[in-house]
Design a protein around this motif. Structure first.
Motif, PDB file in Angstrom:
ATOM      1  N   LEU A   5      77.874 -46.917  21.812  1.00 47.97           N
ATOM      2  CA  LEU A   5      78.971 -47.610  22.765  1.00 47.97           C
ATOM      3  C   LEU A   5      80.328 -46.811  22.546  1.00 47.97           C
ATOM      4  O   LEU A   5      80.512 -46.127  21.103  1.00 47.97           O
ATOM      5  N   VAL A   6      81.280 -47.001  23.173  1.00 49.84           N
ATOM      6  CA  VAL A   6      82.584 -46.569  23.172  1.00 49.84           C
ATOM      7  C   VAL A   6      83.572 -47.230  23.064  1.00 49.84           C
ATOM      8  O   VAL A   6      83.717 -48.221  24.144  1.00 49.84           O
ATOM      9  N   ASP A   7      84.409 -47.214  22.132  1.00 52.39           N
ATOM     10  CA  ASP A   7      86.020 -48.086  22.307  1.00 52.39           C
ATOM     11  C   ASP A   7      87.006 -47.213  23.161  1.00 52.39           C
ATOM     12  O   ASP A   7      87.259 -46.117  22.883  1.00 52.39           O
ATOM     13  N   VAL A   8      87.007 -47.782  24.511  1.00 57.07           N
ATOM     14  CA  VAL A   8      87.622 -46.947  25.631  1.00 57.07           C
ATOM     15  C   VAL A   8      89.347 -47.216  25.498  1.00 57.07           C
ATOM     16  O   VAL A   8      89.946 -46.389  26.007  1.00 57.07           O
ATOM     17  N   VAL A   9      89.627 -48.246  24.527  1.00 55.54           N
ATOM     18  CA  VAL A   9      91.194 -48.083  24.560  1.00 55.54           C
ATOM     19  C   VAL A   9      91.629 -47.687  23.470  1.00 55.54           C
ATOM     20  O   VAL A   9      92.866 -46.954  23.642  1.00 55.54           O
ATOM     21  N   ARG A  10      91.349 -47.375  22.427  1.00 55.73           N
ATOM     22  CA  ARG A  10      91.934 -46.694  21.196  1.00 55.73           C
ATOM     23  C   ARG A  10      92.138 -45.334  21.525  1.00 55.73           C
ATOM     24  O   ARG A  10      93.497 -44.891  21.115  1.00 55.73           O
ATOM     25  N   PRO A  11      91.710 -44.383  21.885  1.00 56.25           N
ATOM     26  CA  PRO A  11      91.838 -42.968  22.260  1.00 56.25           C
ATOM     27  C   PRO A  11      93.407 -43.017  23.251  1.00 56.25           C
ATOM     28  O   PRO A  11      94.029 -42.067  22.941  1.00 56.25           O
ATOM     29  N   ARG A  12      93.489 -44.174  24.073  1.00 54.25           N
ATOM     30  CA  ARG A  12      94.757 -44.273  24.952  1.00 54.25           C
ATOM     31  C   ARG A  12      95.812 -44.827  24.323  1.00 54.25           C
ATOM     32  O   ARG A  12      97.005 -44.573  24.732  1.00 54.25           O
TER      33      ARG A  12
END
Length: 275
Positions: free
Chosen positions: A204-211
């Motif tokens: 699974l990927v935390d899709v908010v943190r990179p942005r």
């Protein structure tokens, strides 16, 4: 398709704010935590008036989770397979309303494929030596095993585990890590963080943190001690997505403004726009 997750900390107390938020942010599907109501006093009309279908899982004035969608709502599941129950002080274990899943996007008009969406209110833990911490870790372990098996069987599954995880997985996710260590507080312990990492290890990927990287990027500010104006928050609300869904992210953000003003929840919504 725009999906948001938000711990509203009592849906009935914040019905007007939720309705305004849905319109202001043009939300397609909303995962809600801490509704704090039973089905019989759930504000169904709020969502019907705004054009949303809604499914709710609530047994009492505590906990409670829901999913509202204006783009289809199918295959509702209240609780997940093998979900642990909690019994304090030797009492018989009982199920808590902390998870609900549904397929949304079946009626999307923008061409996006459906998403299997979960609204999760992970147990708090209460204390490092509390039996509620054992329950929390068991709860997460069971959910992780189930998720890993689903992804192994269906690598193309568009899956989002969203909600209040009650874990700050990195030091930058709290305003003062030393304060937490000195006071032996939950949410930052290695067992809790390891449990969170097990989901990303499963793919699974935390899709908010990179942005929106930290430090200082939070989703929760305690009402006590004026934490919000002091910028003393925590990042504990997440959208963790399967690889097939993560690759479709167009934008992601935290609606910090929703924490402001009279009658605000102590959490801010986390919003992701998927193709």
């Amino acid at each position: 398709m725009k999906i948001a997750t938000w711990n509203v900390n009592s849906l009935r107390a914040r019905a007007d704010r939720v309705e305004a938020f849905l319109e202001r942010q043009d939300i397609d599907a909303l995962a809600i935590q801490e509704t704090k109501c039973k089905d019989e006093n759930f504000p169904w009309e709020l969502f019907e008036r705004a054009g949303y279908e809604v499914a709710h899982n609530g047994f009492s004035q505590w906990n409670g989770v829901a999913i509202a969608s204006r783009v289809g709502l199918e295959d509702v599941q209240r609780g997940f397979e093998g979900q642990p129950h909690f019994g304090k002080g030797g009492k018989d274990p009982h199920e808590e309303a902390r998870a609900i899943g549904a397929t949304v996007g079946t009626e999307s008009t923008d061409g996006a494929a459906p998403v299997r969406l979960w609204s999760l209110y992970v147990p708090n833990g209460r204390g490092l030596q509390d039996e509620h911490m054992v329950y929390k870790l068991d709860w997460l372990s069971t959910l992780k095993d189930l998720t890993a098996a689903q992804l192994a069987e269906s690598p193309d599954l568009r899956l989002a585990l969203t909600g209040d995880w009650n874990i700050a997985p990195q030091d930058e996710d709290v305003w003062d890590m030393q304060f937490f260590l000195d006071n032996e507080l939950t949410h930052v312990s290695e067992p809790e963080r390891s449990a969170f990492r097990s989901f990303t290890d499963a793919g699974l990927v935390d899709v908010v943190r990179p942005r929106h990287p930290g430090p200082g990027v939070y989703t929760y500010w305690d009402y006590k001690a004026l934490r919000f104006p002091k910028k003393e928050g925590m990042r504990i609300d997440f959208q963790l997505c399967s690889p097939a869904l993560a690759e479709s992210v167009e934008d992601a953000w935290i609606d910090r403004d929703e924490r402001k003003g009279k009658g605000a929840s102590d959490h801010a919504p986390v919003i992701v726009d998927y193709r």
